[in-house]
Design a protein around this motif. Structure first.
Motif, mmCIF file in Angstrom:
data_model
loop_
_atom_site.group_PDB
_atom_site.id
_atom_site.type_symbol
_atom_site.label_atom_id
_atom_site.label_comp_id
_atom_site.label_asym_id
_atom_site.label_seq_id
_atom_site.Cartn_x
_atom_site.Cartn_y
_atom_site.Cartn_z
ATOM 1 N N HIS A 61 0.830 -1.204 0.000
ATOM 2 C CA HIS A 61 0.000 0.000 0.000
ATOM 3 C C HIS A 61 0.868 1.260 0.000
ATOM 4 O O HIS A 61 0.520 2.259 -0.629
ATOM 5 C CB HIS A 61 -0.963 -0.007 1.181
ATOM 6 C CG HIS A 61 -2.203 -0.805 0.948
ATOM 7 N ND1 HIS A 61 -2.198 -2.157 0.767
ATOM 8 C CD2 HIS A 61 -3.505 -0.421 0.857
ATOM 9 C CE1 HIS A 61 -3.417 -2.591 0.578
ATOM 10 N NE2 HIS A 61 -4.240 -1.559 0.629
ATOM 11 N N ALA A 72 2.020 1.728 -3.505
ATOM 12 C CA ALA A 72 0.920 2.257 -4.318
ATOM 13 C C ALA A 72 0.660 3.717 -3.970
ATOM 14 O O ALA A 72 0.414 4.544 -4.857
ATOM 15 C CB ALA A 72 -0.346 1.430 -4.103
ATOM 16 N N HIS A 93 0.764 6.883 -6.537
ATOM 17 C CA HIS A 93 -0.365 7.798 -6.714
ATOM 18 C C HIS A 93 0.041 9.240 -6.394
ATOM 19 O O HIS A 93 -0.394 10.168 -7.076
ATOM 20 C CB HIS A 93 -1.555 7.376 -5.853
ATOM 21 C CG HIS A 93 -2.189 6.081 -6.247
ATOM 22 N ND1 HIS A 93 -2.635 5.831 -7.521
ATOM 23 C CD2 HIS A 93 -2.455 4.951 -5.530
ATOM 24 C CE1 HIS A 93 -3.147 4.607 -7.580
ATOM 25 N NE2 HIS A 93 -3.042 4.049 -6.380
ATOM 26 N N ASN A 138 -8.747 11.019 -14.974
ATOM 27 C CA ASN A 138 -7.602 10.289 -14.418
ATOM 28 C C ASN A 138 -7.118 10.944 -13.125
ATOM 29 O O ASN A 138 -6.747 10.261 -12.166
ATOM 30 C CB ASN A 138 -6.459 10.213 -15.422
ATOM 31 C CG ASN A 138 -6.740 9.235 -16.538
ATOM 32 O OD1 ASN A 138 -7.578 8.354 -16.404
ATOM 33 N ND2 ASN A 138 -6.047 9.407 -17.669
ATOM 34 N N ASP A 180 -9.625 9.998 -10.492
ATOM 35 C CA ASP A 180 -9.429 8.581 -10.145
ATOM 36 C C ASP A 180 -8.186 8.408 -9.272
ATOM 37 O O ASP A 180 -8.190 7.628 -8.306
ATOM 38 C CB ASP A 180 -9.310 7.715 -11.404
ATOM 39 C CG ASP A 180 -10.628 7.568 -12.157
ATOM 40 O OD1 ASP A 180 -11.691 7.876 -11.558
ATOM 41 O OD2 ASP A 180 -10.582 7.144 -13.330
ATOM 42 N N THR A 181 -7.139 9.118 -9.616
ATOM 43 C CA THR A 181 -5.904 9.021 -8.836
ATOM 44 C C THR A 181 -6.139 9.523 -7.413
ATOM 45 O O THR A 181 -5.674 8.914 -6.446
ATOM 46 C CB THR A 181 -4.773 9.833 -9.516
ATOM 47 O OG1 THR A 181 -4.569 9.311 -10.831
ATOM 48 C CG2 THR A 181 -3.490 9.754 -8.733
ATOM 49 N N LYS A 222 -8.995 9.479 -5.799
ATOM 50 C CA LYS A 222 -9.822 8.457 -5.122
ATOM 51 C C LYS A 222 -8.957 7.262 -4.709
ATOM 52 O O LYS A 222 -9.093 6.734 -3.596
ATOM 53 C CB LYS A 222 -10.962 7.998 -6.034
ATOM 54 C CG LYS A 222 -12.065 9.010 -6.177
ATOM 55 C CD LYS A 222 -13.156 8.510 -7.123
ATOM 56 C CE LYS A 222 -14.210 9.573 -7.340
ATOM 57 N NZ LYS A 222 -15.221 9.144 -8.307
ATOM 58 N N ASN A 223 -8.086 6.822 -5.620
ATOM 59 C CA ASN A 223 -7.196 5.700 -5.296
ATOM 60 C C ASN A 223 -6.270 6.055 -4.141
ATOM 61 O O ASN A 223 -5.973 5.219 -3.282
ATOM 62 C CB ASN A 223 -6.363 5.297 -6.516
ATOM 63 C CG ASN A 223 -7.184 4.598 -7.570
ATOM 64 O OD1 ASN A 223 -8.222 4.018 -7.267
ATOM 65 N ND2 ASN A 223 -6.734 4.656 -8.826
ATOM 66 N N LEU A 224 -5.830 7.289 -4.127
ATOM 67 C CA LEU A 224 -4.963 7.760 -3.055
ATOM 68 C C LEU A 224 -5.697 7.705 -1.718
ATOM 69 O O LEU A 224 -5.157 7.198 -0.722
ATOM 70 C CB LEU A 224 -4.491 9.183 -3.363
ATOM 71 C CG LEU A 224 -3.469 9.792 -2.425
ATOM 72 C CD1 LEU A 224 -2.199 8.973 -2.403
ATOM 73 C CD2 LEU A 224 -3.152 11.219 -2.852
ATOM 74 N N ALA A 267 -8.308 5.817 -0.975
ATOM 75 C CA ALA A 267 -8.556 4.400 -0.655
ATOM 76 C C ALA A 267 -7.283 3.738 -0.118
ATOM 77 O O ALA A 267 -7.334 2.946 0.823
ATOM 78 C CB ALA A 267 -9.058 3.658 -1.883
ATOM 79 N N THR A 268 -6.155 4.078 -0.698
ATOM 80 C CA THR A 268 -4.889 3.507 -0.247
ATOM 81 C C THR A 268 -4.566 3.979 1.165
ATOM 82 O O THR A 268 -4.121 3.184 2.012
ATOM 83 C CB THR A 268 -3.749 3.887 -1.221
ATOM 84 O OG1 THR A 268 -4.084 3.413 -2.521
ATOM 85 C CG2 THR A 268 -2.434 3.268 -0.802
#
Length: 191
Positions: A103, A106, A110, A141, A144-145, A147-149, A151-152
């Protein structure tokens, strides 16, 4: 006849009861023998009572020894089970640490991507993309990045909490193991 008298005299002399000729009447001798018999009977009863007491004490001690041996065996099984649980918990901690590392990797990826995108202003991105759809794809993008950040980050926090709980559990199990080993040693010494 003299042979018979001689044989009787020989029997009287070799008899283990050693009957001593006495001048006392038979009733007194019988009473004296009866008293001796009662005294011997009392001694027999006292000694058999002592034997029963010793026998019951031996039985009680053997029962105690068996109980302590069972407790030692039970503690041994508890130690074995706790050791196994410690091993499993340590494996779970290693897995959680590996997940945290993934994580973190990741998260770094991100953050770098987000930094690259934020370094560009909107007009630069607009002119960089020949079509308007590419521009909106880049904005998507970016979203999304982000959001991924998030979530991570949430995943890392959850894993960290899980890891702390497992480490607390591990420390608790290690303390329990130490207590069980001390109890087992105490029981062994009591034997």
């Amino acid at each position: 006849m003299s042979d018979v008298i001689c044989t009787c005299y020989t029997l009287v002399q070799t008899c283990p009861l050693h009957v001593v000729p006495t001048t006392e009447p038979n009733d007194v001798v019988l009473q004296h023998l009866g008293n001796n018999n009662l005294q011997y009977q009392k001694e027999i009863e006292e000694n058999s009572g002592k034997a029963r007491t010793l026998s019951s004490e031996i039985t009680r001690l053997n029962s105690q020894i068996n109980r302590v041996q069972l407790e030692i065996k039970s503690l041994g099984l508890s130690i074995e089970q706790t050791t196994t649980e410690i091993g499993l918990t340590q494996n779970q901690i290693e897995i959680a640490e590996n997940k945290i590392d993934l994580h973190k990797s990741a998260l770094g990826k991100h953050i770098r991507k987000l930094s690259e995108i934020e370094d560009q202003n909107l007009t630069e991105i607009l002119f960089k993309n020949p079509r308007l759809s590419d521009f909106f794809n880049n904005i998507k993008n970016l979203d999304d990045t982000q959001k991924n950040l998030r979530a991570t980050i949430v995943g890392i926090k959850d894993l960290k909490t899980d890891l702390e709980e497992k480490e607390d559990s591990l420390n608790s199990k290690k303390a329990e193991l130490e207590n069980l080993k001390n109890l087992q040693q105490g029981e062994k010494r009591s034997l």
